[in-house]
Scaffold this active site. Sequence first.
Site, PDB file in Angstrom:
ATOM      1  N   ALA A  72       0.825  -1.213   0.000  1.00  0.00           N
ATOM      2  CA  ALA A  72       0.000   0.000   0.000  1.00  0.00           C
ATOM      3  C   ALA A  72       0.856   1.258   0.000  1.00  0.00           C
ATOM      4  CB  ALA A  72      -0.931  -0.005   1.209  1.00  0.00           C
ATOM      5  N   ARG A  76       1.182   5.103  -1.993  1.00  0.00           N
ATOM      6  CA  ARG A  76       0.872   6.207  -1.050  1.00  0.00           C
ATOM      7  C   ARG A  76      -0.562   6.128  -0.545  1.00  0.00           C
ATOM      8  NH1 ARG A  76       5.344   6.378  -4.413  1.00  0.00           N
ATOM      9  NH2 ARG A  76       6.742   8.054  -3.788  1.00  0.00           N
ATOM     10  N   CYS A  77      -1.035   4.922  -0.281  1.00  0.00           N
ATOM     11  CA  CYS A  77      -2.407   4.730   0.186  1.00  0.00           C
ATOM     12  C   CYS A  77      -2.411   4.760   1.714  1.00  0.00           C
ATOM     13  CB  CYS A  77      -2.971   3.411  -0.333  1.00  0.00           C
ATOM     14  SG  CYS A  77      -4.714   3.182   0.060  1.00  0.00           S
ATOM     15  N   SER A  78      -2.587   5.938   2.277  1.00  0.00           N
ATOM     16  CA  SER A  78      -2.493   6.105   3.730  1.00  0.00           C
ATOM     17  C   SER A  78      -3.595   5.338   4.461  1.00  0.00           C
ATOM     18  CB  SER A  78      -2.548   7.587   4.102  1.00  0.00           C
ATOM     19  OG  SER A  78      -3.734   8.193   3.606  1.00  0.00           O
ATOM     20  N   VAL A  81      -2.359   1.673   4.675  1.00  0.00           N
ATOM     21  CA  VAL A  81      -1.165   1.626   5.529  1.00  0.00           C
ATOM     22  C   VAL A  81      -1.572   1.725   6.999  1.00  0.00           C
ATOM     23  CG1 VAL A  81       0.925   2.860   6.208  1.00  0.00           C
ATOM     24  CG2 VAL A  81       0.442   2.496   3.793  1.00  0.00           C
TER      25      VAL A  81
END
Length: 290
Positions: A72, A76-78, A81
């Site tokens: 993830a 950059r899939c916060s 994450v």
Amino acid sequence: LFIPQIPQEGGESSLHQLLEAFVSAGRVDHVAMVMGLHPQYLSSFWKTQYLLLRMDGPLPYHKRHYIAIMAAARHRCSYLVGLHMGEFLQVGGNPEWLRGLHCAPQKLRNLNEINKLLAHRPWLITKEHIEALLKPGEDSWSLAELVQALVLLTHYHSLASFVFGCGIKPKEEQDVGNSCWPPSPHSDSSPASDDSMGGSGGTDAMQEVEVLMERMKLLQENQREEEGVTQEEMATRFELEKTESLLVPSSDILDPSLQSNIRCFLEDPEFGYKDFTRRGEQAPPTFRAQ
């Protein structure tokens, strides 16, 4: 729209599934809430998640969640994450590993190369990448472990696209409104509110569109001034402008202060998507089954 009008019986089935999830886990995450509008899809998704993360397999549970974090983070899939950082701790993962990839065991760090290739340029993967991971040694992977790891990586690369496409984001970002995604369907924000585009991120997106529109306008003006310019030439110019605008790196790569909780899980963060084949260039060699 992604969200269709669902029949009454579908709604009841979805509600039953969501209630079961709440009873078993004490919460229902945003992905499940969105997928709940498609009960059959949600059911298949949950079965897949359960098999990957909870069922018997060669990888310990905490490493499965850490691999999900690595995958993830490449996009950059916060949301994902943060979700799997919590899951990682719940199943007994070492909190020290969450300081960044540099704190994880070398065996997991060795996945970085194939992770970034799978995420951005999968056509560059060769048998040598697999051989390097399977090579006997202290930090080597067994074939069964590697297969499960690769399935997890590709699963979460795809799930990150779903999260972005549906505008799902962490709750704290919904409250602050500083994300580049539009509010999730469960946000309290009104679609007509000023921050419905996600605050400064939405402004940046609008500015990029305006710049592209200005370029298109300039092309049209030049067309009027120049005689003998063919329609094909204008199409080529437009494709060039569009490609250049798409290749501009995103702000989170340029600014190291942004999303530091994600960047700590990245090595070689500048590595990103590049066109597989471009007009006028020789295509890279490919393996064709048929």
